[in-house]
Design an enzyme around this catalytic site. Structure first.
Site, short mmCIF file in Angstrom:
data_model
loop_
_atom_site.label_atom_id
_atom_site.label_comp_id
_atom_site.label_asym_id
_atom_site.label_seq_id
_atom_site.Cartn_x
_atom_site.Cartn_y
_atom_site.Cartn_z
N ASP A 37 -5.84 4.10 12.80
CA ASP A 37 -4.58 4.82 12.57
C ASP A 37 -4.78 6.11 11.77
O ASP A 37 -4.12 7.11 12.02
CB ASP A 37 -3.56 3.91 11.90
CG ASP A 37 -3.01 2.88 12.88
OD1 ASP A 37 -3.04 3.16 14.10
OD2 ASP A 37 -2.57 1.80 12.45
N ASP A 75 0.81 -1.22 0.00
CA ASP A 75 0.00 0.00 0.00
C ASP A 75 0.85 1.27 0.00
O ASP A 75 0.64 2.15 -0.84
CB ASP A 75 -0.95 0.02 1.21
CG ASP A 75 -2.17 -0.87 0.97
OD1 ASP A 75 -2.56 -1.02 -0.20
OD2 ASP A 75 -2.70 -1.41 1.95
N ARG A 77 1.78 5.95 16.96
CA ARG A 77 1.27 6.86 15.93
C ARG A 77 1.58 8.33 16.16
O ARG A 77 2.02 9.02 15.23
CB ARG A 77 -0.24 6.64 15.72
CG ARG A 77 -0.61 5.21 15.32
CD ARG A 77 0.30 4.68 14.24
NE ARG A 77 -0.05 3.35 13.78
CZ ARG A 77 0.84 2.45 13.40
NH1 ARG A 77 2.12 2.72 13.45
NH2 ARG A 77 0.45 1.27 12.97
N SER A 112 -3.11 -9.28 8.77
CA SER A 112 -2.62 -7.91 8.78
C SER A 112 -1.88 -7.75 10.11
O SER A 112 -2.45 -7.97 11.18
CB SER A 112 -3.79 -6.94 8.69
OG SER A 112 -3.38 -5.69 9.19
N1 ARG Z 1 -6.33 -2.43 16.82
C1 ARG Z 1 -5.06 -1.88 17.13
C2 ARG Z 1 -5.15 -0.38 17.27
O1 ARG Z 1 -6.03 0.20 16.77
C3 ARG Z 1 -4.01 -2.28 16.14
C4 ARG Z 1 -4.20 -1.76 14.74
C5 ARG Z 1 -3.24 -2.33 13.71
N2 ARG Z 1 -3.48 -3.73 13.59
C6 ARG Z 1 -3.09 -4.51 12.58
N3 ARG Z 1 -3.33 -5.76 12.69
N4 ARG Z 1 -2.51 -4.06 11.50
O2 ARG Z 1 -4.34 0.22 17.91
#
Ligand code: ARG
Length: 407
Positions: A126, A16, A97, A177
């Site tokens: 995110d 991506d 983040r 993921s």
């Molecule tokens: N759910 C978690 C959060 O919002 C992790 C997000 C990323 N998860 C992932 N499997 N790529 O902080």
């Protein structure tokens, strides 16, 4: 909003974010894409990622080592806050983040860019965290979000990339993921979308399974200074080393796995598997240190604010006024959080088995049932008379009003 000419893109090396590079240039007329990849201890080959960005059309490809600020300025505050979103998730992904956003803004300033960009989709948390953090740090910078707008499926994205000379992922693609950093791994999607399917062992890499963890348990001591974990079994460790050690010890005993349904900011419920061994171990120990050193009323107020703090961080409001105000409260409380907690790890469990502190509020003379007891038992009588007065008055009135009320 004007057209961006020079853009700093948050880059992970995945399909991506790689496709974002030609997409920004071809579809949105961006002249220069500068990529920024953050080292958060995820163990990626960052030199390969740096080259991949250049091969995908980036003018400049930067890599930043953010491990130390990540642990010191984001993970340690979360330990002091005992931060667990919805009582469970220690925010291992979420905490990274605001730091990445901060760094994107810094690079944009250094490079004289007029926009930053990220490859988040429109369904996750995110995007919320990046957009709000960037907007609060640099309101003048545009935020470009190609993956939220291009409307391509994964196959279409790969095909678009191939047309632009970006090779399709070669290795047999993991069905999951995954987001990872030194604090832990977050894994979702693929077979995990069936909520009754247990996670297979291939999901995990930081923790042993219960079956594979040692038959013998292990005891350890964690020492805190002003709420920060500073020593393990009496050996002083810098923050990054502390997290690494805690990951190792908790990981080998299979502690720190979570399989949860969580509520995303955008309203979707999702299932996520986490492994965050060190962070959860340190939060456990820290909670215990506070139980000994903070007064009951401060503790109860702090527990309320902790869940609010975790919500704010999860929901992208790291740089907001409420988070900052709560930090002020936490900072004052942590002055008293000093001492050592003893824990035992065994087959996925982490239990507290001892604690000591020079700033302890525990009085053995008050608590004892033995001869040394100094508590004034007679004083209890008057206290109970006053404490129970409102309840007695209320009950008496109810008996008078309602003769049929069962006793
Ligand atoms: N759910 C978690 C959060 O919002 C992790 C997000 C990323 N998860 C992932 N499997 N790529 O902080």
């Amino acid at each position: 909003m004007g057209r961006a000419k020079k853009v700093v893109l948050a880059y992970s090396g995945g399909v991506d974010t790689s496709v974002c590079i030609p997409f920004l240039k071809k579809e949105w007329g961006v002249e220069e894409v500068i990529t920024f990849a953050a080292d958060l201890g995820q163990g990626d080959e960052l030199q390969l990622i740096r080259q991949k960005a250049l091969d995908s059309g980036a003018t400049v490809s930067l890599v930043g080592d953010l491990i130390q600020p990540f642990i010191e300025n984001f993970a340690f505050p979360a330990i002091r806050a005992n931060a667990l979103y919805e009582g469970k998730y220690p925010l291992s992904t979420a905490l990274a983040r605001p730091l990445i956003a901060q760094q994107l803004v810094k690079v944009a300033r250094d490079q004289g860019a007029d926009a930053v960009a990220h490859g988040c989709t429109g369904k996750g948390n995110d995007q919320v965290r990046f957009d709000i953090a960037i907007a609060s740090l640099a309101p003048d910078l545009m935020v470009l979000t190609p993956a939220r707008e291009w409307g391509m499926s994964r196959e279409e994205t790969i095909a678009y990339g191939e047309r632009c000379g970006i090779p399709a992922p070669v290795s047999k693609k993991s069905p999951y993921s995954i987001d990872l950093n030194l604090l832990g791994r977050s894994v979702e999607a693929g077979p995990l979308e069936d909520l009754m399917t247990p996670p297979l062992e291939d999901v995990f890499s930081m923790t042993a399974s219960i079956d594979d963890s040692p038959e013998e348990g292990e005891e350890l001591e964690i020492t805190f200074d002003c709420g920060n974990p500073v020593a393990l079994d009496g050996v002083f460790l810098k923050p990054v080393e502390m997290i690494k050690e805690a990951n190792q010890i908790a990981g080998r005993h299979g502690f720190g796995r979570l399989d949860i349904i969580e509520n995303r900011v955008v309203g979707i419920k999702s299932r996520e598997i986490y492994e965050t061994p060190g962070l959860l171990l340190l939060i456990n120990a820290h909670q215990e240190m506070e139980s000994l050193t903070l007064s009951g009323d401060v503790l109860s107020m702090k527990r309320n604010l902790e869940s609010k703090w975790a919500d704010l961080v999860y929901q992208g409001l790291w740089f907001g006024p409420l988070k900052e105000a709560i930090d002020g409260f936490f900072e004052r409380t942590q002055v008293d959080v000093n001492g050592t907690v003893r824990l035992k790890l065994h087959k996925g469990n982490c239990i507290v088995i001892g604690r000591r502190s020079d700033t302890s509020l525990y009085s053995s003379e008050m608590a004892t049932y033995g001869r040394d007891d100094i508590f004034d038992h007679q004083a209890a009588k008057g206290f109970i008379y006053v404490w129970g007065l409102p309840t007695r008055l209320w009950s008496a009135l109810r008996k008078k009003d309602d003769k049929n009320k069962p006793i």
